[in-house]
Design a protein around this motif. Sequence first.
Motif, PDB file in Angstrom:
ATOM      1  N   LEU A  40       0.828  -1.211   0.000  1.00  9.35           N
ATOM      2  CA  LEU A  40       0.000   0.000   0.000  1.00  9.35           C
ATOM      3  C   LEU A  40       0.861   1.260   0.000  1.00  9.35           C
ATOM      4  O   LEU A  40       0.465   2.290  -0.537  1.00  9.35           O
ATOM      5  N   GLU A  41       2.039   1.145   0.581  1.00  6.79           N
ATOM      6  CA  GLU A  41       2.951   2.283   0.647  1.00  6.79           C
ATOM      7  C   GLU A  41       3.481   2.686  -0.735  1.00  6.79           C
ATOM      8  O   GLU A  41       4.035   3.766  -0.915  1.00  6.79           O
ATOM      9  N   ASP A  42       3.319   1.817  -1.738  1.00  8.68           N
ATOM     10  CA  ASP A  42       3.775   2.122  -3.100  1.00  8.68           C
ATOM     11  C   ASP A  42       2.828   3.076  -3.818  1.00  8.68           C
ATOM     12  O   ASP A  42       3.168   3.604  -4.881  1.00  8.68           O
ATOM     13  N   PHE A  43       1.641   3.301  -3.276  1.00  8.98           N
ATOM     14  CA  PHE A  43       0.627   4.125  -3.917  1.00  8.98           C
ATOM     15  C   PHE A  43       0.488   5.459  -3.199  1.00  8.98           C
ATOM     16  O   PHE A  43       0.761   5.571  -2.002  1.00  8.98           O
ATOM     17  N   ASP A  44       0.037   6.463  -3.934  1.00 14.02           N
ATOM     18  CA  ASP A  44      -0.279   7.743  -3.307  1.00 14.02           C
ATOM     19  C   ASP A  44      -1.413   7.536  -2.315  1.00 14.02           C
ATOM     20  O   ASP A  44      -2.307   6.716  -2.544  1.00 14.02           O
ATOM     21  N   ILE A  85      -7.146   3.851  -0.866  1.00 15.43           N
ATOM     22  CA  ILE A  85      -5.996   3.150  -0.270  1.00 15.43           C
ATOM     23  C   ILE A  85      -6.217   2.997   1.228  1.00 15.43           C
ATOM     24  O   ILE A  85      -5.904   1.953   1.813  1.00 15.43           O
ATOM     25  N   GLU A  86      -6.770   3.989   1.867  1.00 17.35           N
ATOM     26  CA  GLU A  86      -7.064   3.897   3.299  1.00 17.35           C
ATOM     27  C   GLU A  86      -8.103   2.822   3.593  1.00 17.35           C
ATOM     28  O   GLU A  86      -8.053   2.173   4.632  1.00 17.35           O
ATOM     29  N   MET A 142      -8.828  -2.628   6.012  1.00 23.10           N
ATOM     30  CA  MET A 142      -9.130  -4.060   5.895  1.00 23.10           C
ATOM     31  C   MET A 142      -7.941  -4.927   6.300  1.00 23.10           C
ATOM     32  O   MET A 142      -8.081  -6.131   6.483  1.00 23.10           O
ATOM     33  N   GLY A 143      -6.757  -4.310   6.388  1.00 24.52           N
ATOM     34  CA  GLY A 143      -5.558  -5.065   6.753  1.00 24.52           C
ATOM     35  C   GLY A 143      -4.986  -5.880   5.612  1.00 24.52           C
ATOM     36  O   GLY A 143      -4.315  -6.889   5.850  1.00 24.52           O
ATOM     37  N   VAL A 144      -5.223  -5.458   4.382  1.00 25.93           N
ATOM     38  CA  VAL A 144      -4.687  -6.183   3.227  1.00 25.93           C
ATOM     39  C   VAL A 144      -3.744  -5.286   2.428  1.00 25.93           C
ATOM     40  O   VAL A 144      -3.794  -4.071   2.525  1.00 25.93           O
TER      41      VAL A 144
END
Length: 140
Positions: free
Chosen positions: A117-121, A126-127, A132-134
């Motif tokens: 998730l850190e790869d995306f703005d 994204i939040e 959801m923890g995925v």
Amino acid sequence: MRFMIIVKASADSEAGIMPPESLFAEMAAYHEQLAKAGVLLDASGLQPTSKGWRIRYADGKRQVIDGPFSESKELVAGYTIIQVRSRDEALEWSRRFPAPHGKDVEAEIEVRPLYELEDFDQSPAIERFRAMGVGSEQKQ
């Protein structure tokens, strides 16, 4: 960093022919090493495509296409997901992966990093995934 080790299918795996016990034992030993090192997240074989389906998206519609699918060399027979500190560590683990269809059978595995998730703005969508923890690394 998470990586997926993708095992390509063979004519035998697509026919549902189970590998010999010796190959299961070799795979079990390798995956036990991954588990002992604390890098194994998941691993499984996939049943033949004759038991699956695809969804084709075209012109705003969805179409269900039942298996089996052709070109077994392009299909996935199984996977292993590892979490390591670097690409080099993932490369080292993948070099030790047993020959997936037996020592004397030509085969190939593919290794690719998973998006985090850190790869995306940052965004509301994204939040939602984060909540959801995925799609994010588990801390080692």
